[in-house]
Structure formats: C-alpha cells, structure tokens
Design a protein around this motif. Structure first.
Motif, PDB file in Angstrom:
ATOM      1  N   GLN A  58       0.810  -1.215   0.000  1.00 35.54           N
ATOM      2  CA  GLN A  58       0.000   0.000   0.000  1.00 35.54           C
ATOM      3  C   GLN A  58       0.844   1.266   0.000  1.00 35.54           C
ATOM      4  N   GLY A  59       2.152   1.125   0.141  1.00 29.03           N
ATOM      5  CA  GLY A  59       3.016   2.297   0.162  1.00 29.03           C
ATOM      6  C   GLY A  59       2.883   3.099   1.431  1.00 29.03           C
ATOM      7  N   ILE A  60       2.504   2.454   2.514  1.00 30.47           N
ATOM      8  CA  ILE A  60       2.346   3.138   3.800  1.00 30.47           C
ATOM      9  C   ILE A  60       3.722   3.458   4.368  1.00 30.47           C
ATOM     10  N   ASP A  61       3.803   4.578   5.032  1.00 31.34           N
ATOM     11  CA  ASP A  61       5.047   5.005   5.662  1.00 31.34           C
ATOM     12  C   ASP A  61       5.547   3.913   6.603  1.00 31.34           C
ATOM     13  N   SER A  62       6.789   3.568   6.481  1.00 31.18           N
ATOM     14  CA  SER A  62       7.344   2.465   7.274  1.00 31.18           C
ATOM     15  C   SER A  62       7.463   2.818   8.748  1.00 31.18           C
ATOM     16  N   SER A  63       7.394   4.089   9.108  1.00 29.75           N
ATOM     17  CA  SER A  63       7.468   4.455  10.526  1.00 29.75           C
ATOM     18  C   SER A  63       6.254   3.932  11.286  1.00 29.75           C
ATOM     19  N   LEU A  64       5.099   3.862  10.598  1.00 21.95           N
ATOM     20  CA  LEU A  64       3.905   3.302  11.233  1.00 21.95           C
ATOM     21  C   LEU A  64       4.109   1.819  11.523  1.00 21.95           C
ATOM     22  N   THR A  65       4.605   1.093  10.564  1.00 24.54           N
ATOM     23  CA  THR A  65       4.844  -0.336  10.787  1.00 24.54           C
ATOM     24  C   THR A  65       5.965  -0.536  11.797  1.00 24.54           C
ATOM     25  N   LYS A  66       6.910   0.399  11.824  1.00 14.34           N
ATOM     26  CA  LYS A  66       7.987   0.311  12.814  1.00 14.34           C
ATOM     27  C   LYS A  66       7.415   0.420  14.221  1.00 14.34           C
ATOM     28  N   ASP A  67       6.464   1.348  14.426  1.00 13.92           N
ATOM     29  CA  ASP A  67       5.825   1.499  15.734  1.00 13.92           C
ATOM     30  C   ASP A  67       5.062   0.235  16.117  1.00 13.92           C
ATOM     31  N   ILE A  68       4.352  -0.330  15.160  1.00  8.83           N
ATOM     32  CA  ILE A  68       3.601  -1.561  15.427  1.00  8.83           C
ATOM     33  C   ILE A  68       4.557  -2.688  15.760  1.00  8.83           C
ATOM     34  N   ASN A  69       5.648  -2.799  15.020  1.00  9.74           N
ATOM     35  CA  ASN A  69       6.641  -3.836  15.286  1.00  9.74           C
ATOM     36  C   ASN A  69       7.264  -3.671  16.668  1.00  9.74           C
ATOM     37  N   GLU A  70       7.511  -2.432  17.073  1.00  7.60           N
ATOM     38  CA  GLU A  70       8.054  -2.190  18.411  1.00  7.60           C
ATOM     39  C   GLU A  70       7.087  -2.657  19.487  1.00  7.60           C
ATOM     40  N   GLU A  71       5.796  -2.386  19.295  1.00  8.51           N
ATOM     41  CA  GLU A  71       4.803  -2.821  20.266  1.00  8.51           C
ATOM     42  C   GLU A  71       4.714  -4.356  20.316  1.00  8.51           C
ATOM     43  N   ILE A  72       4.759  -4.981  19.153  1.00 10.47           N
ATOM     44  CA  ILE A  72       4.731  -6.442  19.097  1.00 10.47           C
ATOM     45  C   ILE A  72       5.952  -7.010  19.803  1.00 10.47           C
ATOM     46  N   ASN A  73       7.108  -6.408  19.579  1.00  8.50           N
ATOM     47  CA  ASN A  73       8.322  -6.883  20.236  1.00  8.50           C
ATOM     48  C   ASN A  73       8.264  -6.697  21.741  1.00  8.50           C
ATOM     49  N   LYS A  74       7.634  -5.611  22.201  1.00  7.15           N
ATOM     50  CA  LYS A  74       7.464  -5.412  23.642  1.00  7.15           C
ATOM     51  C   LYS A  74       6.612  -6.524  24.234  1.00  7.15           C
ATOM     52  N   VAL A  75       5.531  -6.872  23.552  1.00  7.65           N
ATOM     53  CA  VAL A  75       4.658  -7.950  24.023  1.00  7.65           C
ATOM     54  C   VAL A  75       5.422  -9.265  24.043  1.00  7.65           C
ATOM     55  N   LYS A  76       6.209  -9.528  22.999  1.00 10.24           N
ATOM     56  CA  LYS A  76       7.000 -10.749  22.955  1.00 10.24           C
ATOM     57  C   LYS A  76       8.011 -10.790  24.094  1.00 10.24           C
ATOM     58  N   ASP A  77       8.644  -9.663  24.370  1.00  6.78           N
ATOM     59  CA  ASP A  77       9.600  -9.613  25.469  1.00  6.78           C
ATOM     60  C   ASP A  77       8.915  -9.869  26.809  1.00  6.78           C
ATOM     61  N   ASP A  78       7.727  -9.278  26.981  1.00 11.13           N
ATOM     62  CA  ASP A  78       6.973  -9.524  28.217  1.00 11.13           C
ATOM     63  C   ASP A  78       6.618 -10.993  28.353  1.00 11.13           C
ATOM     64  N   MET A  79       6.211 -11.607  27.247  1.00 12.27           N
ATOM     65  CA  MET A  79       5.864 -13.030  27.281  1.00 12.27           C
ATOM     66  C   MET A  79       7.102 -13.875  27.591  1.00 12.27           C
ATOM     67  N   ASP A  80       8.243 -13.490  27.039  1.00 16.59           N
ATOM     68  CA  ASP A  80       9.490 -14.207  27.326  1.00 16.59           C
ATOM     69  C   ASP A  80       9.866 -14.071  28.798  1.00 16.59           C
ATOM     70  N   ASP A  81       9.651 -12.871  29.358  1.00 14.62           N
ATOM     71  CA  ASP A  81       9.935 -12.673  30.776  1.00 14.62           C
ATOM     72  C   ASP A  81       9.058 -13.568  31.639  1.00 14.62           C
ATOM     73  N   ILE A  82       7.784 -13.649  31.283  1.00 14.46           N
ATOM     74  CA  ILE A  82       6.850 -14.473  32.058  1.00 14.46           C
ATOM     75  C   ILE A  82       7.197 -15.946  31.921  1.00 14.46           C
ATOM     76  N   THR A  83       7.402 -16.399  30.696  1.00 11.16           N
ATOM     77  CA  THR A  83       7.707 -17.814  30.498  1.00 11.16           C
ATOM     78  C   THR A  83       9.075 -18.163  31.041  1.00 11.16           C
ATOM     79  N   GLY A  84       9.997 -17.219  31.006  1.00 10.50           N
ATOM     80  CA  GLY A  84      11.319 -17.470  31.566  1.00 10.50           C
ATOM     81  C   GLY A  84      11.241 -17.721  33.054  1.00 10.50           C
ATOM     82  N   SER A  85      10.414 -16.931  33.750  1.00 10.46           N
ATOM     83  CA  SER A  85      10.286 -17.134  35.194  1.00 10.46           C
ATOM     84  C   SER A  85       9.567 -18.441  35.484  1.00 10.46           C
ATOM     85  N   ILE A  86       8.651 -18.834  34.631  1.00  4.18           N
ATOM     86  CA  ILE A  86       7.968 -20.126  34.824  1.00  4.18           C
ATOM     87  C   ILE A  86       8.946 -21.262  34.590  1.00  4.18           C
TER      88      ILE A  86
END
Length: 90
Positions: A58-86
């Motif tokens: 769609q030719g969307i500005d990559s900064s928008l997808t970058k923000d979404i990717n950062e949020e997804i990575n934050k969620v993944k990191d949180d999940m890794d922290d939780i599963t790591g402690s388990i």
C-alpha cells in the motif's frame, strides 16, 4: 502478573499443583504450556510479517509499521519474561 508473587507463594502454588495433578502430570502440563507459547510466538511473527507486506504493497510510511513492530516486540519480550520465570521455577 507474576511481579507480586514471592518465593514462598510460588512454592505453595507448586505444592497445590503437585497435590492436584500428581508429580507425573507436571511435565505434560509444562510441555503443553510450552507448545502454547510457541504457537503464540509464531502467530505474532505471522501477524508482523503480514503487516509489513501490506504496508509495502500500500506504500504506507514504514514508521507506522515500525511502531507496530516495536509494540509487538514489547509484548514478545513480556511473554518471554513471564515464560522465563515459569521455566526457572519448574
């Protein structure tokens, strides 16, 4: 989520789990949780790649997808922290 649980509380919970499910069922439960976490991680990666592909088409500005990717990575990191402690506790 697990931030407010101390060591003795975790031991008590594990004792209850052993009493309810038995020691022989705990590895099966942990294996099932591991598979579920892997599926969640794979689904997250699929969503991430679909967002990137759609944005490129769609030719969307990559900064928008970058923000979404950062949020997804934050969620993944949180999940890794939780599963790591388990994983460390079991």
């Amino acid at each position: 989520m697990f931030l407010f649980i101390s060591g003795p509380e975790i031991l008590f919970i594990l004792l209850i789990v052993v009493m309810v499910f038995g020691a022989d069922k705990i590895p099966e439960i942990a294996k099932g949780l591991g598979k579920g976490m892997q599926q969640l991680r794979n689904a997250t990666n699929d969503i991430k790649s679909e967002i990137q592909k759609s944005a490129e088409k769609q030719g969307i500005d990559s900064s928008l997808t970058k923000d979404i990717n950062e949020e997804i990575n934050k969620v993944k990191d949180d999940m890794d922290d939780i599963t790591g402690s388990i994983k460390r506790r079991l």
